[in-house]
Scaffold this motif. Sequence first.
Motif, mmCIF file in Angstrom:
data_model
loop_
_atom_site.group_PDB
_atom_site.id
_atom_site.type_symbol
_atom_site.label_atom_id
_atom_site.label_comp_id
_atom_site.label_asym_id
_atom_site.label_seq_id
_atom_site.Cartn_x
_atom_site.Cartn_y
_atom_site.Cartn_z
ATOM 1 N N ASP A 196 -17.825 -5.980 -14.326
ATOM 2 C CA ASP A 196 -17.495 -4.949 -13.335
ATOM 3 C C ASP A 196 -15.991 -4.655 -13.248
ATOM 4 O O ASP A 196 -15.513 -4.100 -12.261
ATOM 5 N N ILE A 254 -12.431 -2.731 -13.901
ATOM 6 C CA ILE A 254 -11.971 -1.369 -14.185
ATOM 7 C C ILE A 254 -11.105 -1.457 -15.446
ATOM 8 O O ILE A 254 -10.084 -2.132 -15.447
ATOM 9 N N ASN A 271 0.159 10.819 -12.135
ATOM 10 C CA ASN A 271 -0.353 9.451 -12.050
ATOM 11 C C ASN A 271 0.787 8.437 -12.015
ATOM 12 O O ASN A 271 0.737 7.449 -11.282
ATOM 13 N N GLN A 318 -6.981 10.246 -11.273
ATOM 14 C CA GLN A 318 -6.140 9.531 -10.315
ATOM 15 C C GLN A 318 -6.955 8.669 -9.369
ATOM 16 O O GLN A 318 -6.493 7.607 -8.945
ATOM 17 N N LYS A 319 -8.180 9.070 -9.074
ATOM 18 C CA LYS A 319 -8.993 8.244 -8.167
ATOM 19 C C LYS A 319 -9.347 6.902 -8.822
ATOM 20 O O LYS A 319 -9.505 5.898 -8.113
ATOM 21 N N THR A 320 -9.449 6.861 -10.142
ATOM 22 C CA THR A 320 -9.667 5.589 -10.845
ATOM 23 C C THR A 320 -8.440 4.700 -10.714
ATOM 24 O O THR A 320 -8.545 3.502 -10.431
ATOM 25 N N GLU A 379 -6.165 4.905 -8.379
ATOM 26 C CA GLU A 379 -6.055 4.528 -6.969
ATOM 27 C C GLU A 379 -6.941 3.323 -6.656
ATOM 28 O O GLU A 379 -6.494 2.363 -6.017
ATOM 29 N N LYS A 380 -8.170 3.349 -7.130
ATOM 30 C CA LYS A 380 -9.097 2.240 -6.893
ATOM 31 C C LYS A 380 -8.565 0.950 -7.527
ATOM 32 O O LYS A 380 -8.623 -0.132 -6.919
ATOM 33 N N ALA A 381 -8.028 1.067 -8.730
ATOM 34 C CA ALA A 381 -7.497 -0.104 -9.423
ATOM 35 C C ALA A 381 -6.329 -0.716 -8.666
ATOM 36 O O ALA A 381 -6.243 -1.946 -8.513
ATOM 37 N N ILE A 395 -5.608 -0.436 -5.461
ATOM 38 C CA ILE A 395 -6.081 -1.015 -4.199
ATOM 39 C C ILE A 395 -6.679 -2.400 -4.464
ATOM 40 O O ILE A 395 -6.424 -3.355 -3.707
ATOM 41 N N GLN A 396 -7.444 -2.533 -5.533
ATOM 42 C CA GLN A 396 -8.017 -3.840 -5.870
ATOM 43 C C GLN A 396 -6.924 -4.837 -6.208
ATOM 44 O O GLN A 396 -7.023 -6.021 -5.857
ATOM 45 N N GLN A 434 -5.282 -5.909 -2.890
ATOM 46 C CA GLN A 434 -6.144 -6.825 -2.139
ATOM 47 C C GLN A 434 -6.152 -8.203 -2.767
ATOM 48 O O GLN A 434 -6.178 -9.222 -2.048
#
Length: 389
Positions: free
Chosen positions: A31, A33, A301, A375-377, A379-381, A383-384, A387
């Motif tokens: 799972d 990215i 990006n 860019q949403k990919t 952004e998710k990366a 954020i992970q 965290q």
Amino acid sequence: MSAYDFDTVIDRRNTNSLKFDFAAERGRPSDVIPLWVADMDFPAPKPVLDALHKAVEHGIFGYSEVKGEYYAAVSGWFKERYGWETKPEWLVKTPGVVYALAMAVRALTEPGDSILIQPPVYYPFYEVIRDNDRRLIENELLYNNGHYEIDFSDFETKIRENNVKLFILCSPHNPVGRVWTKSELQKIGEICGKYNVLVVSDEIHCDLAFSEHPHTVFSNACPKFAERSIICTAPSKTFNLAGLQVSNIWIQSDEIRRKFRKEIDRSGYSQLNALGLVAAQAAYESGGEWLSECKKYLRGNLDYLRDFINEKLPKIKLVEPEGTYFAWLDCSGSGLSKRELNDLVINKAKLWLDAGHIFGERSELFQRVVLACPQKTLEKALIQLEQAI
């Protein structure tokens, strides 16, 4: 408003994508990215897709070669964008730049000869030297205050003391993102000329140099040295065509070109991928507008990543790129060891990046991120990653 859509996330899983479908085989969680291997998550330009559809509809994929229109498309691209004048006889087509590097090593040096590279650098450079029983010599780039430069004193010393026969130049440089200036390239040419060192210049990322850091073809910077150089180009990074396996290698010297072709013959390779030739010609003929819009998106990006790091990840430092679609992240301020950093990225942040040590031992606390994604990919990366930290 751009007429091109780079925001849509296209599902690449279950397409035999090296980037997306082989995490488990390469020791990563399923799972993660993937922002590692250097291809884009964007479709190729429409003119390329149209040309490929036409070829597919024809339905026959026999042995293929190209005529004058192909050369006109490729040479016209480099003349218009870089002021580089070529001749048809200089062109040798290969299935990839790495393959061309290996052919150059085998054709122009002997086992045991010294070959120079500049770490941290694209890891296949190491492989084509070591796997062909040549001696690897390293001219480590100088890293100072977030910026890389060539240590020219060490460059000349390493060449002189090791009787270096060939230098593999990465221009623009992967992974650090430097776009070498004309004066830097001229200094390389002067030193290599002094010691009769051949230069093989990997310029696969040339079209991804930023406008404020224009790319200079090595032969243009050092015209007196052009007969002792090989210029390696390809549409693969520019237009996301890596899987179609076409590269254009330019060799001005008749003798060097003859030796290079002979080595290709020894390898048993002849005609290129029929669809790759179609795609390459269409890209160079009609892909300019798409590339301009793509580079704007890539800059967006990069801006997003820079702002995110500055605001939320202060222990990570972005090495500001001058080109390419890579972000080279200095994580030495994190206080983590190499093992801890890689564990955090892979198992806690669930990201598949390229760990810095594969580009050079001194870069073990760096990570390379591919920015060629929606860019949403990205952004998710990020954020992970935040965290996990």
